[in-house]
Design a protein around this motif. Sequence first.
Motif, mmCIF file in Angstrom:
data_model
loop_
_atom_site.group_PDB
_atom_site.id
_atom_site.type_symbol
_atom_site.label_atom_id
_atom_site.label_comp_id
_atom_site.label_asym_id
_atom_site.label_seq_id
_atom_site.Cartn_x
_atom_site.Cartn_y
_atom_site.Cartn_z
ATOM 1 N N UNK A 102 0.811 -1.219 0.000
ATOM 2 C CA UNK A 102 0.000 0.000 0.000
ATOM 3 C C UNK A 102 0.840 1.263 0.000
ATOM 4 N N UNK A 103 2.030 1.211 0.602
ATOM 5 C CA UNK A 103 2.820 2.431 0.793
ATOM 6 C C UNK A 103 4.017 2.544 -0.137
ATOM 7 N N UNK A 104 4.475 1.422 -0.706
ATOM 8 C CA UNK A 104 5.729 1.438 -1.438
ATOM 9 C C UNK A 104 6.895 1.121 -0.509
ATOM 10 N N UNK A 105 8.102 1.487 -0.923
ATOM 11 C CA UNK A 105 9.301 1.162 -0.152
ATOM 12 C C UNK A 105 10.016 2.445 0.257
ATOM 13 N N UNK A 106 10.266 2.591 1.536
ATOM 14 C CA UNK A 106 11.000 3.729 2.075
ATOM 15 C C UNK A 106 12.490 3.475 1.871
ATOM 16 N N UNK A 107 13.033 4.015 0.795
ATOM 17 C CA UNK A 107 14.433 3.732 0.459
ATOM 18 C C UNK A 107 15.405 4.443 1.394
ATOM 19 N N UNK A 108 14.972 5.501 2.058
ATOM 20 C CA UNK A 108 15.831 6.107 3.089
ATOM 21 C C UNK A 108 16.019 5.122 4.241
ATOM 22 N N UNK A 109 14.936 4.403 4.589
ATOM 23 C CA UNK A 109 15.034 3.392 5.642
ATOM 24 C C UNK A 109 15.859 2.199 5.171
ATOM 25 N N UNK A 110 15.701 1.838 3.912
ATOM 26 C CA UNK A 110 16.494 0.729 3.349
ATOM 27 C C UNK A 110 17.983 1.053 3.428
ATOM 28 N N UNK A 111 18.338 2.277 3.030
ATOM 29 C CA UNK A 111 19.739 2.692 3.105
ATOM 30 C C UNK A 111 20.245 2.646 4.542
ATOM 31 N N UNK A 112 19.457 3.161 5.462
ATOM 32 C CA UNK A 112 19.859 3.193 6.872
ATOM 33 C C UNK A 112 20.067 1.789 7.425
ATOM 34 N N UNK A 113 19.170 0.862 7.071
ATOM 35 C CA UNK A 113 19.235 -0.475 7.661
ATOM 36 C C UNK A 113 20.437 -1.274 7.186
ATOM 37 N N UNK A 114 20.959 -1.003 5.997
ATOM 38 C CA UNK A 114 22.184 -1.678 5.566
ATOM 39 C C UNK A 114 23.323 -1.424 6.540
ATOM 40 N N UNK A 115 23.462 -0.165 6.958
ATOM 41 C CA UNK A 115 24.500 0.183 7.929
ATOM 42 C C UNK A 115 24.206 -0.333 9.322
ATOM 43 N N UNK A 116 22.928 -0.357 9.704
ATOM 44 C CA UNK A 116 22.563 -0.841 11.039
ATOM 45 C C UNK A 116 22.863 -2.335 11.165
ATOM 46 N N UNK A 117 22.583 -3.097 10.130
ATOM 47 C CA UNK A 117 22.877 -4.538 10.170
ATOM 48 C C UNK A 117 24.377 -4.771 10.310
ATOM 49 N N UNK A 118 25.163 -4.028 9.543
ATOM 50 C CA UNK A 118 26.625 -4.162 9.684
ATOM 51 C C UNK A 118 27.088 -3.794 11.081
ATOM 52 N N UNK A 119 26.537 -2.714 11.618
ATOM 53 C CA UNK A 119 26.939 -2.272 12.952
ATOM 54 C C UNK A 119 26.509 -3.271 14.021
#
Length: 452
Positions: free
Chosen positions: A153-170
């Motif tokens: 319904x909303x699409x994909x929040x690519x700002x959140x996608x970008x952020x989560x790549x770094x959070x997973x690594x951290x």
Amino acid sequence: MLNMTDIMETITMIQDENLDIRTITMGISLIDCCDSDIDKSCKKVYNKIYSYAKDLVKTGEQIEKKYGIPIVNKRISVTPIAILVGASGGDPVKYAKTLDKAAKDVGVNFIGGFSALVHKGFSPGDKALIESIPKALAETEYVCSSINIGSTKAGINMDAVKLMGGIIKAAAEATKEKQCIGAAKLVVFCNAPEDNPFMAGAFHGPGEPDCVLNVGVSGPGVVRAALAKMPKEADLSEVADVIKKTAFKITRMGQLVGSEASKQLGVPFGIIDLSLAPTPAIGDSVAHILEEIGLEQCGTHGTTAALAMLNDAVKKGGVMASSNVGGLSGAFIPVTEDAGMIDAARAGVLSIEKLEAMTAVCSVGLDMIVIPGDTPSEVISAIIADEAAIGMVNSKTTAVRVIPAVGLEEGEELDFGGLLGNGPVMKLNSKSPAAMINRGGRIPAPLQSLKN
């Protein structure tokens, strides 16, 4: 009425075929624990969880003894903590430690809900919680975290996608002395369900009641054993029918346990999640079911078709056995938690690209996949984006739980032990998606979202 044949069949399933209830998960709303003072809010959170869940483990053990049915995990899910952080401000790690203490004191295996729903954007509480995840998971033992970054319904929040790549690594880096376990307790969703009983993705959705009991059944070994008894020349329609009938029996057992636990605890019975949840134990593998259907090894051509049939038959059998079906309800394909998947990945037959194709027809997504520790964060973000796109376009739940193995390279192995298992570091495409990921913004919702 049960007859002797039914009783003996169930005993065989439990003793020889790894049949169990994978989890009973109590969902608890923490909305009424919001407070402008974070310390007061944390106190309310602890008291409410303890009040509702203090007898959860004891009740599960009593049901195990009464019916002889193993209940492997007793868990708790709570309201996304980002909502409370938005009200109180302060350091979200305080909430994580409160959840951890509550989980320890009531004796559950895991507590989920250190979560945020950001599919259309961030609130201040969301941002603060996400940025605290690596520290929160490093400093707690029982807490699991999930973030929903997209929906049909909303699409994909690519700002959140970008952020989560770094959070997973951290998160992996912060727990590198503990086999990077932080990343194994963190999952990124598209179309996250509010009533999922399985970790690490369980949270208690805002639309759920104050307290509810959800059940996750298992039984890959039972399905495989049923198929092994079939004539090898049986056609695929017959195979699907056997899977459907077996799923019916498994679900009826889950219905019994859920109803009994609900009655004893005095809380509503929510849903049964029909997902076939594998373990590293021999004979408890979704991959081995696919091989019993006729594949030489999971991951070869034909795997996606076989998995689609399995997933559909499980759902058809389950919905006939219970009117309370929800959660994820399909076949899990977590690499490190499935003995057959581990073997296929080691042999190079099962690749991450094939796993991605398989997620288009099953639950849940790219799950428990070990990747090289030096994987750039943009690559992890791109994996999340690909998987979210499958979920968004197909109106289904998809997720990513990858573990960057700090200090390890492709072909080496990471071993968690226990239910989380072990597995090889899998190969990733080396070409960079950084330019796309760094654009940010939002991928718009697909045309099929306009259903009103």
